[in-house]
Design an enzyme around this catalytic site. Structure first.
Site, PDB file in Angstrom:
ATOM      1  N   ARG A  35     -13.782 -16.778  22.760  1.00  0.00           N
ATOM      2  CA  ARG A  35     -12.834 -15.673  22.468  1.00  0.00           C
ATOM      3  C   ARG A  35     -12.186 -15.094  23.703  1.00  0.00           C
ATOM      4  O   ARG A  35     -11.756 -13.942  23.690  1.00  0.00           O
ATOM      5  CB  ARG A  35     -13.522 -14.563  21.677  1.00  0.00           C
ATOM      6  CG  ARG A  35     -14.085 -15.030  20.337  1.00  0.00           C
ATOM      7  CD  ARG A  35     -14.437 -13.879  19.428  1.00  0.00           C
ATOM      8  NE  ARG A  35     -15.223 -14.381  18.315  1.00  0.00           N
ATOM      9  CZ  ARG A  35     -16.559 -14.347  18.289  1.00  0.00           C
ATOM     10  NH1 ARG A  35     -17.221 -13.810  19.296  1.00  0.00           N
ATOM     11  NH2 ARG A  35     -17.191 -14.821  17.243  1.00  0.00           N
ATOM     12  N   LYS A  59      11.628 -12.287  35.197  1.00  0.00           N
ATOM     13  CA  LYS A  59      10.679 -12.501  34.104  1.00  0.00           C
ATOM     14  C   LYS A  59       9.630 -11.399  34.054  1.00  0.00           C
ATOM     15  O   LYS A  59       9.286 -10.899  32.976  1.00  0.00           O
ATOM     16  CB  LYS A  59      10.001 -13.865  34.235  1.00  0.00           C
ATOM     17  CG  LYS A  59       9.092 -14.153  33.048  1.00  0.00           C
ATOM     18  CD  LYS A  59       9.124 -15.569  32.587  1.00  0.00           C
ATOM     19  CE  LYS A  59       8.358 -15.719  31.285  1.00  0.00           C
ATOM     20  NZ  LYS A  59       8.141 -17.134  30.943  1.00  0.00           N
ATOM     21  N   LYS A 107       2.475 -16.588  27.972  1.00  0.00           N
ATOM     22  CA  LYS A 107       2.618 -17.430  26.778  1.00  0.00           C
ATOM     23  C   LYS A 107       1.836 -18.706  27.005  1.00  0.00           C
ATOM     24  O   LYS A 107       2.064 -19.425  27.982  1.00  0.00           O
ATOM     25  CB  LYS A 107       4.085 -17.780  26.536  1.00  0.00           C
ATOM     26  CG  LYS A 107       4.874 -16.721  25.837  1.00  0.00           C
ATOM     27  CD  LYS A 107       6.190 -17.311  25.362  1.00  0.00           C
ATOM     28  CE  LYS A 107       7.074 -16.287  24.718  1.00  0.00           C
ATOM     29  NZ  LYS A 107       8.377 -16.867  24.321  1.00  0.00           N
ATOM     30  N   GLU A 109       7.063 -10.253  22.906  1.00  0.00           N
ATOM     31  CA  GLU A 109       8.335 -10.757  22.409  1.00  0.00           C
ATOM     32  C   GLU A 109       8.744 -10.164  21.072  1.00  0.00           C
ATOM     33  O   GLU A 109       9.045 -10.865  20.117  1.00  0.00           O
ATOM     34  CB  GLU A 109       8.312 -12.293  22.319  1.00  0.00           C
ATOM     35  CG  GLU A 109       9.706 -12.873  22.174  1.00  0.00           C
ATOM     36  CD  GLU A 109       9.744 -14.383  22.325  1.00  0.00           C
ATOM     37  OE1 GLU A 109       9.242 -14.895  23.312  1.00  0.00           O
ATOM     38  OE2 GLU A 109      10.286 -15.034  21.419  1.00  0.00           O
ATOM     39  N   ARG A 162      12.300  -9.746  25.282  1.00  0.00           N
ATOM     40  CA  ARG A 162      11.751 -10.999  25.812  1.00  0.00           C
ATOM     41  C   ARG A 162      12.349 -12.221  25.122  1.00  0.00           C
ATOM     42  O   ARG A 162      12.436 -13.302  25.715  1.00  0.00           O
ATOM     43  CB  ARG A 162      10.220 -11.005  25.697  1.00  0.00           C
ATOM     44  CG  ARG A 162       9.595 -12.254  26.300  1.00  0.00           C
ATOM     45  CD  ARG A 162       8.099 -12.154  26.542  1.00  0.00           C
ATOM     46  NE  ARG A 162       7.607 -13.397  27.133  1.00  0.00           N
ATOM     47  CZ  ARG A 162       6.384 -13.568  27.585  1.00  0.00           C
ATOM     48  NH1 ARG A 162       5.510 -12.599  27.519  1.00  0.00           N
ATOM     49  NH2 ARG A 162       6.030 -14.730  28.114  1.00  0.00           N
ATOM     50  N   GLU A 216      16.132 -23.802  33.916  1.00  0.00           N
ATOM     51  CA  GLU A 216      15.603 -22.460  33.629  1.00  0.00           C
ATOM     52  C   GLU A 216      16.100 -21.454  34.680  1.00  0.00           C
ATOM     53  O   GLU A 216      16.316 -20.285  34.375  1.00  0.00           O
ATOM     54  CB  GLU A 216      14.075 -22.470  33.573  1.00  0.00           C
ATOM     55  CG  GLU A 216      13.478 -23.329  32.470  1.00  0.00           C
ATOM     56  CD  GLU A 216      13.484 -22.666  31.069  1.00  0.00           C
ATOM     57  OE1 GLU A 216      13.823 -21.476  30.956  1.00  0.00           O
ATOM     58  OE2 GLU A 216      13.151 -23.375  30.098  1.00  0.00           O
ATOM     59  N   HIS A 238      14.905 -26.944  21.296  1.00  0.00           N
ATOM     60  CA  HIS A 238      13.741 -27.379  20.505  1.00  0.00           C
ATOM     61  C   HIS A 238      14.140 -28.442  19.485  1.00  0.00           C
ATOM     62  O   HIS A 238      13.371 -29.355  19.203  1.00  0.00           O
ATOM     63  CB  HIS A 238      13.118 -26.180  19.781  1.00  0.00           C
ATOM     64  CG  HIS A 238      12.291 -25.311  20.681  1.00  0.00           C
ATOM     65  ND1 HIS A 238      11.592 -24.219  20.218  1.00  0.00           N
ATOM     66  CD2 HIS A 238      12.035 -25.373  22.003  1.00  0.00           C
ATOM     67  CE1 HIS A 238      10.966 -23.646  21.237  1.00  0.00           C
ATOM     68  NE2 HIS A 238      11.221 -24.316  22.320  1.00  0.00           N
ATOM     69  N   HIS A 241      11.832 -30.858  28.825  1.00  0.00           N
ATOM     70  CA  HIS A 241      12.132 -29.539  28.275  1.00  0.00           C
ATOM     71  C   HIS A 241      13.393 -28.941  28.912  1.00  0.00           C
ATOM     72  O   HIS A 241      14.312 -28.488  28.214  1.00  0.00           O
ATOM     73  CB  HIS A 241      10.934 -28.608  28.494  1.00  0.00           C
ATOM     74  CG  HIS A 241      11.158 -27.192  28.059  1.00  0.00           C
ATOM     75  ND1 HIS A 241      11.313 -26.834  26.726  1.00  0.00           N
ATOM     76  CD2 HIS A 241      11.295 -26.042  28.774  1.00  0.00           C
ATOM     77  CE1 HIS A 241      11.513 -25.525  26.650  1.00  0.00           C
ATOM     78  NE2 HIS A 241      11.501 -25.019  27.872  1.00  0.00           N
ATOM     79  N   ASN A 251      14.663 -16.979  25.681  1.00  0.00           N
ATOM     80  CA  ASN A 251      14.712 -18.245  24.942  1.00  0.00           C
ATOM     81  C   ASN A 251      16.137 -18.774  24.801  1.00  0.00           C
ATOM     82  O   ASN A 251      16.398 -19.660  23.985  1.00  0.00           O
ATOM     83  CB  ASN A 251      14.084 -18.066  23.562  1.00  0.00           C
ATOM     84  CG  ASN A 251      12.598 -17.788  23.651  1.00  0.00           C
ATOM     85  OD1 ASN A 251      11.878 -18.486  24.349  1.00  0.00           O
ATOM     86  ND2 ASN A 251      12.147 -16.740  22.967  1.00  0.00           N
ATOM     87  N   HIS A 296      16.998 -22.328  23.891  1.00  0.00           N
ATOM     88  CA  HIS A 296      15.748 -22.966  23.478  1.00  0.00           C
ATOM     89  C   HIS A 296      15.720 -23.368  22.008  1.00  0.00           C
ATOM     90  O   HIS A 296      15.041 -24.329  21.661  1.00  0.00           O
ATOM     91  CB  HIS A 296      14.558 -22.053  23.798  1.00  0.00           C
ATOM     92  CG  HIS A 296      14.184 -22.048  25.250  1.00  0.00           C
ATOM     93  ND1 HIS A 296      15.060 -21.682  26.257  1.00  0.00           N
ATOM     94  CD2 HIS A 296      13.018 -22.391  25.880  1.00  0.00           C
ATOM     95  CE1 HIS A 296      14.444 -21.783  27.439  1.00  0.00           C
ATOM     96  NE2 HIS A 296      13.210 -22.204  27.234  1.00  0.00           N
TER      97      HIS A 296
END
Lengths: 369, 369
Positions: free
Chosen positions: B129, B235, B151, B245, B249, B193, B260, B273, B253, B256
């Protein structure tokens, strides 16, 4: 005892948010009330109910049908049992979510016992880096323990609850009437955790249990509701102080390090979790007695109350070195030292590694081959 | 540009804790400095370094040997590539942790690019955990993007980064010298990026990049360090405002959602990517132009700067309906509506679903069969 007690509810305070525990005594035929109680806590339009093949025939249809009037509802039915508390089941939940194109707005509902709750919670914690979930515990064990406090997770082949997250539900709904469909063996397993609270936190509650266990085992829902409420209050207090188990929360694991050895050694599912905890609490009490903290009579009293709840007080035969090795995998190990939760007296627990290793070996060897 | 700049470091403020980003220009032969930099951030005695079979021969040995003087150090080497960013790799990390009897005191160190960082972070978030981890990003992409902000996650067969957690590292250590061993194609992917930050946040930075991209591609570590520092600062500012997010935030993306679609359709790993994001940013810019927000010259300028960085500006051929279906799986979808990050102008982004679906179809059909 006034029925009103069960409608007060409790609030759990956590870092991420506060949430209610609702304890009701509704009759089983009025199962549609589950949907009414939880609907206000569903923020999006998408719902995935996760349950198992034992609970589904009992409570799924009415919950699903009623929620479907307001939400897009899908169902994921997993096989029942601790032996399925693994990555394969989590993958089934992910697959169901992906197949429906469900997104961050989805709410997962755990309908079942601790295994369903732990897995659903972990799937909710990890799907899209975290979505909402709701706990509807249908076993005594999950009502008093696993559904409250945000511990979620699955087992690893080499250790119990090794993979997981702290992730808090939006609401916990405990309907006492679901205990009417619970097998007697599982009711007893739940009583092990109830007795645990008394042993670590409240000697008066142990006296209360000695008087009330017969009514609880006869399914007196009012008495059961009172016990569940007390246990949830103990747990909520502890979780508010120490959500991530860096301190006092660890005391809730009384009997669990010994119990984990039993569960892992015997294979998950053969001993119920509560049964393993019961035998484990006796071992922890025996070690506490060897340290001079408990009297022989205290240990005998603990055994009597567990026996009253139809619980085992003797672990299976396990080789001492095997037991020690399995303890080495437990999360309570710190800097390679085995730390155990022991009783200073009935109602007062401590987490300690300040004991002679030989005394631990003595306790373990009472039940080794 | 003064070298001193790279030793200032930045601090990221998050809910769980604050942590530093250290950006250094150390020479690759001085690789032992990695261990010196991160050792103060290891709180227990156990370390698992997670890396891949490309990075391991370059930087693992010195890091491992030097840390082994203070800690119990084990290593998990995963196969390189986005196609291995899955549950199987996470299970390998869990297995390594369990085999060593590592416990809650363990610190995981991610040594590698974004895939290694994301997986190591998710394993750290979910083992027992949650345990500590450290990011040592060795690609430009991970230095400016994935190593900062917490993330973590893996891909699901039906969608990228669908499983994961928000989990913050103890420190991010970006050594510019590692970029000397990075293939040119991956350096370009990282520049996508970098250019993204300029497009969504700072028009002046775009002008700076137009002047400095040639030096960056020629591996001028001082200029690269300055760019990395600026990106990490953007960032860190965004993450401090909106860690999970729920708002601003999401603007990170940009490109993205389109990207994706490309990655999923082509199979993870075939398009890098950053390459997919580059082509995706062009599509987002084209849609922004159709809405009257960007001029034709703005779009042409974006294409020029991406081309300067050797990045693709045209997506592969994808059927429009397939693209829309794949977008339906993206995490940015809210209440079933496709929401996109678009540019109001160069340097200013918005998250919106307020556009004619036909305009989106127009953009997608420019590259459909």
């Amino acid at each position: 005892m006034a029925t009103a007690l069960f409608h007060d509810g409790l609030t759990v305070h956590t870092q991420s948010h506060d949430y209610p525990i609702i304890i009701t005594e509704k009759s089983a035929t009025e199962a549609s009330s589950m949907a009414k109680q939880v609907a206000p806590y569903i923020s999006g339009r998408q719902v995935l109910i996760v349950t198992n093949d034992i609970v589904a025939p009992l409570y799924l249809k009415s919950l699903e049908d009623e929620l479907a009037q307001q939400f897009t509802v899908k169902v994921c039915v997993l096989p029942d049992g601790e032996q399925y508390k693994n990555q394969t089941s989590i993958d089934q939940i992910y697959d169901a979510l992906m197949a429906e194109h469900f997104n961050r707005d989805v709410t997962l509902i755990a309908l079942g016992g601790g295994v369903v709750g732990d897995m659903t919670g972990f799937a909710a914690a990890s799907f899209m880096r975290g979505v909402n979930f709701i706990q509807i515990p249908t076993t005594l064990l999950s009502q008093v323990d696993s559904s409250v406090g945000g511990k979620t997770g699955i087992n690893h082949a080499q250790g119990k609850n090794m993979i997981g997250a702290f992730w808090q539900p939006q609401i916990v709904l405990a309907e006492m009437s679901t205990l009417k469909t619970l097998p007697a063996r599982e009711l007893s397993a739940g009583l092990a955790e109830v007795i645990k609270y008394a042993l670590i936190m409240d000697a008066d509650f142990l006296t209360w249990l000695e008087h009330n266990l017969p009514a609880m085992m006869a399914l007196d829902l009012a008495v059961l509701g009172e016990a569940v409420k007390r246990c949830c209050q103990y747990k909520a207090d502890v979780v508010a102080q120490d959500e991530r188990e860096s301190g006092v929360r660890a005391l809730l694991n009384f009997g669990h390090t010994f119990g984990h050895v039993i569960e892992t050694h015997e294979g998950y599912g053969n001993w119920l979790h509560g049964e393993a905890v019961a035998a484990g609490m006796v071992q922890a009490a025996e070690l506490s007695q060897k340290l001079g903290w408990l009297t022989n009579e205290d240990v005998a009293r603990i055994k009597r109350v567990l026996t009253l709840a139809n619980l085992p007080i003797t672990p299976p035969t396990i080789d001492v070195q095997t037991a020690l090795d399995l303890m080495g995998h437990d999360k309570k190990v710190k800097h390679g030292q085995i730390r155990l939760i022991l009783l200073k007296s009935i109602g007062e627990a401590v987490l300690t590694n300040d004991f002679d290793a030989e005394l631990l070996t003595d306790v373990l060897s009472q039940h080794s081959s």
